[in-house]
Enzyme design. Structure first.
Site: not given
Ligand code: NAD
Ligand code: TDX
Length: 335
Positions: A125, A127
């Site tokens: 990510t 972050e």
């Molecule tokens: P998510 O929380 O929706 O899904 C995570 C999954 O991992 C779940 O199905 C959970 O059951 C599984 N999991 C957690 N712990 C585990 C373990 N110990 N062993 C096996 N499975 C396990 O997360 P997401 O948003 O789908 O993110 C997936 C990946 O993408 C993460 O590595 C996150 O850092 C990365 N990522 C997400 C975003 C985003 O905006 N969502 C952006 C950039 C990178």
């Molecule tokens: O209730 C809320 N109110 C609010 O203002 C929440 C949940 C978030 N926020 C703000 C915080 C952030 O500035 O919105 C922005 C986005 O928040 P999140 O959805 O929690 O995402 P963020 O913290 O940016 O991280 C996401 O993007 C990078 C994913 O959760 C991560 O897994 C990924 O790595």
């Protein structure tokens, strides 16, 4: 081709698996997939097709070395999505983040090394870099994570790098901006705001609401991950961005409009601790080397996402955490 996908029952991982099974990644139409997912609060088996002969689902932990050593042989590649993924949860209790994101990833890398797995993608990510006021990060920028979640992802990325440098492990690291789309847990800002607005609840905007995020459709992120799997150079890092940059206030205004709600629902609440002001990735390397380019327009992607939550109430209703949005002081936000 056999691919083990960790975290394949979560938001991004399940999008990747559904797309693979749909035959949308050319040359991978017949790939066999093993999903390894612990099914924490964030994962759901029903995010994936129930019966597809190419899919094997295993409920288990990436930190379980014995399980991995049994399961991995015969797989050509590992795509590693599994993680604890929510910043706010990491601020409440960082332990599961260290256990899964750091120790779990290290266990997975070690097992891949022992078994000679030919390709690993470590999904990470933006972050990990911290916050940036202007401009964008290149892949060489120092890692300065500000939340326990981000620190645990940075640690995992550094372990991947070390396993490549020390042992020649064929691992590629990808880093992406904020994703949006269907099947995202209601703890994240877009699903949280949409589901609150659809149920006439206030939406909690942290701090002054002027933090900036870059939004990319989850299908574009997964396209990038697939390109990294196919063409990424071992030991390299690739950024996926190219979405739309918005302040949280701007995003909220769009969601209020799409949900047919009123701005009166918006409340300023106590800020997130260590809240990163802005993320921004330079994704030129992925565009040049991998041919990466996002395809989903933000306007249509966001509207389709809101429609998906409107049409799939049963999916999210049981996951809402009532009262959580009222943490700290709340004030109405002048538009
Ligand atoms: P998510 O929380 O929706 O899904 C995570 C999954 O991992 C779940 O199905 C959970 O059951 C599984 N999991 C957690 N712990 C585990 C373990 N110990 N062993 C096996 N499975 C396990 O997360 P997401 O948003 O789908 O993110 C997936 C990946 O993408 C993460 O590595 C996150 O850092 C990365 N990522 C997400 C975003 C985003 O905006 N969502 C952006 C950039 C990178
Ligand atoms: O209730 C809320 N109110 C609010 O203002 C929440 C949940 C978030 N926020 C703000 C915080 C952030 O500035 O919105 C922005 C986005 O928040 P999140 O959805 O929690 O995402 P963020 O913290 O940016 O991280 C996401 O993007 C990078 C994913 O959760 C991560 O897994 C990924 O790595």
């Amino acid at each position: 081709m056999r691919i083990l996908v960790t975290g394949g029952a979560g938001f991004v991982g399940s999008q990747y698996v559904r797309t693979l099974l749909d035959g949308a990644y050319q040359g991978y139409e017949n790939a066999e997939i093993t999903v390894l997912d612990l099914l924490t609060y964030a994962g759901r088996r029903t995010n994936l097709p129930v019966a597809d002969r190419r899919l094997t689902f295993v409920q288990g932990d990436i930190g379980d070395r014995g399980l991995l050593l049994d399961l991995l042989p015969g797989h050509d590649a590992v795509v590693h999505f599994a993680a604890e993924s929510h910043v706010d949860r990491s601020l409440e209790d960082a332990s599961p983040f260290t256990t899964t994101n750091v120790l779990g990833t290290q266990t997975l890398l070690e097992c891949c090394r022992r078994l000679g797995i030919g390709r690993i993608v470590q999904v990470s990510t933006d972050e990990v870099y911290g916050t940036i006021a202007e401009g964008s990060w290149s892949e060489e920028h120092p890692l300065l994570p500000n939340s326990p979640y981000a620190a645990s992802k940075a640690a995992a990325d550094l372990l991947a790098r070390a396993y490549h440098r020390s042992y020649g492990l064929p691992v590629v690291v990808t880093r992406c901006t904020n994703n949006y789309g269907p099947y995202q847990h209601v703890e994240k800002v877009i699903p949280r705001f949409v589901t609150n607005l659809l149920t006439d609840q206030p939406v909690p905007l942290y701090g002054d609401g002027l933090n900036v995020r870059e939004w990319l459709h989850v299908a574009d992120h997964c396209r990038g991950v697939q390109l990294a799997l196919e063409k990424g150079r071992e030991g390299e890092i690739y950024h996926f961005g190219g979405g739309v940059e918005l302040t949280n206030r701007e995003l909220t205004a769009l969601l209020v409009e799409l949900c047919g709600a009123s701005w009166d629902a918006v409340r300023l609440v106590t800020d997130r601790k260590g809240h990163d002001r802005r993320y921004c990735l330079d994704d030129g390397k992925a565009r040049r080397e991998l041919g990466y380019a996002p395809q989903v327009s933000f306007e249509s992607g966001l509207a389709a996402t809101v429609s998906w939550y409107q049409d799939n109430r049963a999916w999210w209703a049981e996951r809402m955490r009532p009262g959580r949005e009222n943490v700290g002081s709340t004030v109405a936000v002048p538009r």
